[in-house]
Design a protein around this motif. Structure first.
Motif, PDB file in Angstrom:
ATOM      1  N   ALA A 198      -3.652   8.125   5.688  1.00 23.23           N
ATOM      2  CA  ALA A 198      -3.550   6.873   5.254  1.00 23.23           C
ATOM      3  C   ALA A 198      -4.772   6.586   4.327  1.00 23.23           C
ATOM      4  O   ALA A 198      -5.624   7.080   4.259  1.00 23.23           O
ATOM      5  CB  ALA A 198      -4.176   6.448   7.085  1.00 23.23           C
ATOM      6  N   ALA A 240      -4.776  -2.550   7.745  1.00 16.87           N
ATOM      7  CA  ALA A 240      -3.592  -3.240   8.514  1.00 16.87           C
ATOM      8  C   ALA A 240      -3.439  -2.976   9.969  1.00 16.87           C
ATOM      9  O   ALA A 240      -2.981  -3.699  10.740  1.00 16.87           O
ATOM     10  CB  ALA A 240      -2.173  -2.579   7.572  1.00 16.87           C
ATOM     11  N   LYS A 252       5.565  -0.257  13.820  1.00 16.48           N
ATOM     12  CA  LYS A 252       6.580   0.228  12.729  1.00 16.48           C
ATOM     13  C   LYS A 252       6.278   1.779  12.299  1.00 16.48           C
ATOM     14  O   LYS A 252       4.927   2.064  12.082  1.00 16.48           O
ATOM     15  CB  LYS A 252       6.597  -0.480  11.750  1.00 16.48           C
ATOM     16  CG  LYS A 252       7.342  -1.867  11.976  1.00 16.48           C
ATOM     17  CD  LYS A 252       7.366  -2.915  10.833  1.00 16.48           C
ATOM     18  CE  LYS A 252       7.825  -4.238  11.254  1.00 16.48           C
ATOM     19  NZ  LYS A 252       7.844  -5.262   9.916  1.00 16.48           N
ATOM     20  N   GLN A 253       7.057   2.830  12.050  1.00 16.92           N
ATOM     21  CA  GLN A 253       6.777   4.054  11.627  1.00 16.92           C
ATOM     22  C   GLN A 253       6.602   3.588  10.145  1.00 16.92           C
ATOM     23  O   GLN A 253       7.073   2.907   9.398  1.00 16.92           O
ATOM     24  CB  GLN A 253       8.134   4.912  11.767  1.00 16.92           C
ATOM     25  CG  GLN A 253       8.456   5.141  13.146  1.00 16.92           C
ATOM     26  CD  GLN A 253       9.521   6.182  13.328  1.00 16.92           C
ATOM     27  OE1 GLN A 253      10.121   6.623  12.047  1.00 16.92           O
ATOM     28  NE2 GLN A 253       9.674   6.738  14.462  1.00 16.92           N
ATOM     29  N   THR A 254       5.405   4.153   9.559  1.00 17.17           N
ATOM     30  CA  THR A 254       4.684   3.696   8.116  1.00 17.17           C
ATOM     31  C   THR A 254       4.197   4.881   7.673  1.00 17.17           C
ATOM     32  O   THR A 254       3.624   5.904   8.084  1.00 17.17           O
ATOM     33  CB  THR A 254       3.422   2.816   8.513  1.00 17.17           C
ATOM     34  OG1 THR A 254       3.658   1.852   9.440  1.00 17.17           O
ATOM     35  CG2 THR A 254       3.049   2.438   7.137  1.00 17.17           C
ATOM     36  N   ASP A 255       4.477   4.915   6.263  1.00 20.96           N
ATOM     37  CA  ASP A 255       4.319   6.055   5.400  1.00 20.96           C
ATOM     38  C   ASP A 255       2.535   5.449   4.644  1.00 20.96           C
ATOM     39  O   ASP A 255       2.360   4.300   4.995  1.00 20.96           O
ATOM     40  CB  ASP A 255       4.987   6.320   4.244  1.00 20.96           C
ATOM     41  CG  ASP A 255       6.394   6.982   4.437  1.00 20.96           C
ATOM     42  OD1 ASP A 255       6.053   8.326   5.250  1.00 20.96           O
ATOM     43  OD2 ASP A 255       7.493   6.503   4.413  1.00 20.96           O
ATOM     44  N   ASP A 263      -3.956   0.747   4.773  1.00 22.17           N
ATOM     45  CA  ASP A 263      -3.228   1.194   5.784  1.00 22.17           C
ATOM     46  C   ASP A 263      -4.075   0.939   7.166  1.00 22.17           C
ATOM     47  O   ASP A 263      -3.807   0.109   8.206  1.00 22.17           O
ATOM     48  CB  ASP A 263      -2.620   2.661   5.753  1.00 22.17           C
ATOM     49  CG  ASP A 263      -1.872   2.959   4.524  1.00 22.17           C
ATOM     50  OD1 ASP A 263      -1.194   1.917   4.280  1.00 22.17           O
ATOM     51  OD2 ASP A 263      -1.897   3.942   4.225  1.00 22.17           O
ATOM     52  N   LYS A 299       5.641   9.986  10.957  1.00 21.37           N
ATOM     53  CA  LYS A 299       4.918   8.940  10.577  1.00 21.37           C
ATOM     54  C   LYS A 299       3.834   8.211  11.174  1.00 21.37           C
ATOM     55  O   LYS A 299       3.932   8.605  12.609  1.00 21.37           O
ATOM     56  CB  LYS A 299       5.861   7.964   9.983  1.00 21.37           C
ATOM     57  CG  LYS A 299       6.995   8.438   9.068  1.00 21.37           C
ATOM     58  CD  LYS A 299       8.063   7.272   8.571  1.00 21.37           C
ATOM     59  CE  LYS A 299       8.908   8.004   7.543  1.00 21.37           C
ATOM     60  NZ  LYS A 299       8.504   8.487   6.489  1.00 21.37           N
ATOM     61  N   GLN A 307      -1.606   1.924  18.269  1.00 24.19           N
ATOM     62  CA  GLN A 307      -1.318   2.528  17.112  1.00 24.19           C
ATOM     63  C   GLN A 307      -2.062   3.768  16.612  1.00 24.19           C
ATOM     64  O   GLN A 307      -3.028   4.061  17.320  1.00 24.19           O
ATOM     65  CB  GLN A 307      -1.846   1.280  15.814  1.00 24.19           C
ATOM     66  CG  GLN A 307      -1.330  -0.076  16.148  1.00 24.19           C
ATOM     67  CD  GLN A 307      -1.760  -1.332  15.167  1.00 24.19           C
ATOM     68  OE1 GLN A 307      -1.286  -1.415  14.239  1.00 24.19           O
ATOM     69  NE2 GLN A 307      -2.909  -1.649  15.614  1.00 24.19           N
ATOM     70  N   SER A 328       0.428   4.112   2.034  1.00 26.82           N
ATOM     71  CA  SER A 328       0.847   2.900   1.192  1.00 26.82           C
ATOM     72  C   SER A 328       0.863   3.705  -0.317  1.00 26.82           C
ATOM     73  O   SER A 328       1.411   2.911  -1.292  1.00 26.82           O
ATOM     74  CB  SER A 328      -0.177   1.859   0.948  1.00 26.82           C
ATOM     75  OG  SER A 328      -1.633   2.162   1.027  1.00 26.82           O
ATOM     76  N   ILE A 350       2.174   1.668  12.856  1.00 26.56           N
ATOM     77  CA  ILE A 350       1.148   0.571  12.494  1.00 26.56           C
ATOM     78  C   ILE A 350       1.881  -0.729  13.093  1.00 26.56           C
ATOM     79  O   ILE A 350       3.064  -0.788  12.342  1.00 26.56           O
ATOM     80  CB  ILE A 350       0.451   0.519  11.152  1.00 26.56           C
ATOM     81  CG1 ILE A 350      -0.150   1.604  10.858  1.00 26.56           C
ATOM     82  CG2 ILE A 350       0.173  -0.901  10.939  1.00 26.56           C
ATOM     83  CD1 ILE A 350      -0.441   2.003   9.507  1.00 26.56           C
ATOM     84  N   ASN A 351       1.464  -1.424  13.950  1.00 28.89           N
ATOM     85  CA  ASN A 351       2.184  -2.687  14.244  1.00 28.89           C
ATOM     86  C   ASN A 351       3.666  -2.511  14.650  1.00 28.89           C
ATOM     87  O   ASN A 351       4.436  -3.169  14.533  1.00 28.89           O
ATOM     88  CB  ASN A 351       1.898  -3.641  13.219  1.00 28.89           C
ATOM     89  CG  ASN A 351       2.190  -5.090  13.691  1.00 28.89           C
ATOM     90  OD1 ASN A 351       2.174  -5.311  15.021  1.00 28.89           O
ATOM     91  ND2 ASN A 351       2.493  -6.242  13.098  1.00 28.89           N
TER      92      ASN A 351
END
Length: 479
Positions: free
Chosen positions: A35, A42, A8-11, A39, A2, A201, A13, A5-6
């Motif tokens: 992304a 962010a 955190k592991q992020t998918d 995203d 993933k 990031q 949106s 971002i900031n």
């Protein structure tokens, strides 16, 4: 895997993903998020906080964190090298070397940063500053976008991220869609080592989808990109509206010039080192073989025999010289370029064909002339060896400078005066005497002339480019 971002592991949106394939086996390895603009925004917003948080971490603490990061790479070296090989198709041996190069680059930038700073300006140099003490400080630019290519995704990650972070900048990393996993893994290790999540990031997705948004954003202070000249020009145009600092390492069509009297066995060995490495997918790889006519036939025969002996295949086999190209599309592009060159009058003496989807035969082209595209602006990113003849040093230099690029070069001659003449007159950022231009150290001011780009990457210079200078004047302190 993933995005990060900031912290955190992020998918993505919208839930969309990109597939990551092993080019050697054409097996699906994993998926990564594709992304969205939301995203990316962010990540840009988080970086505004991250740049302040990381800037306020004092230098010796930043260095300690980055050295911990290096130790984490070392701890995971074998697993990491297999990951690089799986998504890039590079030989395992070269992936281990690249991971170690990444470690060395971070270490070198850490050491350089500890001995890097401003200066005290001359005292009483003018009547209007009499009694004033003037000195400078080096401060971070802010947020640096690091656009990393597929061909050396770990080493070039280091050359972009290490100087940015050690000087207190936040980074947003945009990896190649072909090789995102190793960059995600490295960024995870940065956070594990102690870099704040908003300061490091990584966003994944196609350049066409998110690259323009990053380049145009007023929340970016600098962009470091390695890629094609077309993408570099577009990136510079997009960043211009905010006067964003842009550092570009772009196309190359690098020559190796071999004169009569050079050791032909050594010349062939340097040719292979310059072109066969990474299946010819190297920015500073030798892409034009400019050989004096009196030795051209003998050199060509020796090169032909050497190419017949190259082992091409499984990247995990320690005897493999090179594996596949990065994708089927890339292999088809090389095939079309070879056919175009043959159509312009060149002779294919050996190879010339794509096979097993992504593999390409080592290809020897003769009867190549300066008016063909391959001798000018057509950069072939594959294991293709075009031989161009010349009679005099002046002709060799003219042929070499005919390309609109000027990244690296090499010259081999028993006459040092001739070699130095070439080195000083060739329009390239590097000229290697007695070897090919596929040459780089962590300290080298790597970059080129003309359409190859703007700026230099290397420990000796990049800290200057990733910082800004602040003047501080203590007025009338000494009367």
């Amino acid at each position: 895997m993933k995005m990060l971002i900031n912290g955190k592991q992020t998918d993505a949106s919208d839930g969309k993903t990109l597939e990551v394939w092993n080019p050697a086996t054409m097996e699906l390895i994993d998926t990564v998020p594709s992304a969205t603009p939301q995203d990316v925004e962010a990540a840009l917003d988080a970086a505004q906080l991250g740049k302040k948080e990381w800037r306020d971490v004092v230098l010796f603490e930043r260095v300690a964190i980055l050295r911990k990061f290096v130790s984490l790479i070392d701890k995971n070296l074998d697993t990491f090298a297999k990951m690089i090989s799986a998504e890039s198709g590079k030989t395992l041996v070269s992936c281990i070397d690249e991971a170690k190069a990444c470690m060395g680059i971070f270490e070198s930038y850490c050491e350089k940063a500890k001995n890097y700073g401003g200066e005290t300006l001359p005292f009483n140099s003018e009547a209007r500053v009499k009694g004033d003490i003037i000195f400078t400080l080096k401060e971070p630019l802010g947020v640096v976008a690091c656009v990393v290519p597929f061909n050396y995704p770990v080493e070039l990650y280091a050359h972009k991220v290490a100087p940015a972070l050690v000087m207190g900048n936040a980074v947003i990393i945009k990896p190649s869609s072909d090789t995102p996993m190793c960059n995600i893994f490295l960024t995870q290790l940065l956070l594990e080592a102690g870099v704040p999540g908003a300061a490091a990031q990584i966003v994944t997705g196609s350049g066409a989808r998110i690259g323009k948004q990053i380049a145009e954003s007023p929340k970016i202070d600098a962009i470091s990109l390695t890629g094609s000249t077309a993408v570099g020009v577009e990136t510079m145009q997009n960043g211009a509206k905010n006067l964003t600092h842009v550092f570009l390492e772009l196309g190359g069509n690098d020559p190796l010039i071999v004169f009569e009297g050079a050791d032909l066995d050594q010349a062939v060995a340097e040719t292979l080192a310059g072109r066969a490495s990474n299946a010819g997918q190297t920015c500073c790889g030798t892409k034009r073989l400019i050989i004096q006519n009196s030795i051209k036939e003998a050199y060509t025969q020796k090169l032909l025999e050497a190419l017949k002996g190259l082992k091409v295949g499984d990247p995990l086999d320690p005897e493999t010289v090179y594996g596949p190209l990065i994708s089927e599309r890339a292999a088809k592009d090389v095939e079309q370029q070879v056919q175009k060159t043959i159509g312009q009058g060149a002779t294919c003496l050996y190879g010339g064909k794509r096979y097993d989807t992504t593999y390409f035969e080592p290809t020897l082209l003769t009867d190549v002339t300066m008016d063909m595209d391959i001798a000018g602006d057509m950069e072939i990113f594959g294991p293709v060896f075009p031989v161009i003849g010349f009679d005099t040093a002046e002709q060799a230099i003219e042929i070499a400078n005919h390309a609109p690029y000027g990244l690296s070069s090499g010259v081999m001659s028993p006459d040092i005066c001739t070699a130095l003449k070439v080195a000083t007159e060739i329009e390239a950022g590097t000229c290697v005497i007695n070897g090919c231009g596929n040459y780089r150290s962590s300290h080298l001011a790597f970059g080129g002339y003309k359409m190859t780009g703007i700026g230099r990457e290397g420990v000796t210079q990049t800290l200057d480019e990733y910082t800004q200078t602040k003047n501080i004047a203590l007025k009338q302190m000494l009367k």
